[in-house]
Design an enzyme around this catalytic site. Structure first.
Site, mmCIF file in Angstrom:
data_model
loop_
_atom_site.group_PDB
_atom_site.id
_atom_site.type_symbol
_atom_site.label_atom_id
_atom_site.label_comp_id
_atom_site.label_asym_id
_atom_site.label_seq_id
_atom_site.Cartn_x
_atom_site.Cartn_y
_atom_site.Cartn_z
ATOM 1 C CG ASN A 13 -1.835 1.181 1.285
ATOM 2 O OD1 ASN A 13 -1.960 1.935 0.325
ATOM 3 N ND2 ASN A 13 -2.478 1.380 2.432
ATOM 4 C CG HIS A 106 -5.989 1.667 5.417
ATOM 5 N ND1 HIS A 106 -5.528 2.618 6.298
ATOM 6 C CD2 HIS A 106 -4.942 0.830 5.184
ATOM 7 C CE1 HIS A 106 -4.265 2.370 6.581
ATOM 8 N NE2 HIS A 106 -3.876 1.288 5.923
ATOM 9 C CD GLU A 178 -3.391 -2.198 7.457
ATOM 10 O OE1 GLU A 178 -2.259 -2.137 6.968
ATOM 11 O OE2 GLU A 178 -4.264 -1.356 7.228
ATOM 12 N N GLY A 184 2.466 2.573 10.731
ATOM 13 C CA GLY A 184 3.365 3.695 10.555
ATOM 14 C C GLY A 184 4.073 4.139 11.817
#
Length: 263
Positions: A13, A106, A178, A184
């Site tokens: 991604n 997401h 996730e 991140g």
């Protein structure tokens, strides 16, 4: 129930990255790695999700790869078909451009852009009706995990779409777990924690659909070459949705190789 018989997926991604020249160099570097040491298609499905602006161009670049590398849309409109909807790209337009895969749900879309369960349901319904395969993202916040709500939150997110997914359409769903607190941040759920959640997702899927034992469940959240082998060894982790590490051809290749080698 173990998902170890499922062919893994590794999908990069790219989010709102990179610039055009860097994107071309990234794809060419990845193609060269595949050319020199091919990852067989039966051992691992591969995909990349560039920005919508780059989607068609990256698809053309990938057409010359030694094996299939799927182009994946990062998003899709909640509105079907065509019409006066400035800035929107519908599932039908994606399909018309031979884009067969899309990310939906997401956490960045949920958290930053306020996409609710009802909005996501519209996107899921439109994507499935257009014949797209969906990589549907689920995950809990750090607060929810610390409060012991992680499993409840994640399973509810899956149950949210059950009302719009017809029985046979579950074959067109891939789940990506996730944990929001690991995206991140450099933090990664331990392989034990990730496997435990994947096993719970597998259990939930088997209660929702007869295809539950064959749906791929990917892990995302600071996946990198250094932890890919350990994650790939977990029986219910059937691949990875890779963020930052997918912007480096060698790192992305090593992650794909790690999951391919589990076959």
């Amino acid at each position: 129930m173990s998902g170890s018989a499922i062919t893994p997926w590794v999908v990069g991604n790219w989010k709102m990255n990179p610039m055009q020249a860097d994107a071309k160099a990234l794809v060419n570097g990845f193609k060269e790695l595949l050319q020199n040491n091919e990852i067989k298609e039966e051992n691992c499905h591969l995909g990349v999700a560039p920005s919508m602006l780059a989607l068609a161009g990256i698809q053309q670049e990938l057409a010359s790869a030694v094996r299939s590398v799927y182009s994946v849309a990062q998003d899709v409109s909640r509105i079907a078909g065509t019409g006066a909807y400035t800035g929107e790209v519908s599932a039908e337009l994606l399909k018309d451009h031979q884009i067969d895969f899309v990310l939906i749900g997401h956490s960045e879309r949920r958290e930053i852009f306020g996409e609710t369960a009802s909005i996501l349901n519209e996107k899921v319904k439109n994507a499935l009706n257009a014949g797209l395969t969906i990589i549907y993202c689920v995950g809990e916040s750090l607060e929810q995990r610390e409060n012991g709500q992680a499993e409840q939150v994640v399973l509810q997110q899956i149950c949210d779409i059950a009302s719009v997914v017809q029985a046979e359409q579950w074959q067109k769903i891939v789940i990506a777990y996730e944990p929001i607190w690991a995206i991140g941040t450099g933090k990664t759920a331990s392989p034990e924690d990730a496997q435990a959640m994947h096993a719970k997702i597998r259990e939930g899927l088997t209660q929702i659909t007869s295809f539950g034992s064959s749906i791929a469940i990917l892990y995302g959240g600071s996946v990198k070459a250094e932890n890919a082998v350990e994650l790939a060894a977990c029986p219910d982790i059937n691949g990875a949705l890779v963020g930052g590490a997918s912007l480096n051809a060698e790192s992305f290749y090593k992650i794909a190789q790690a999951f391919a080698n589990t076959k």
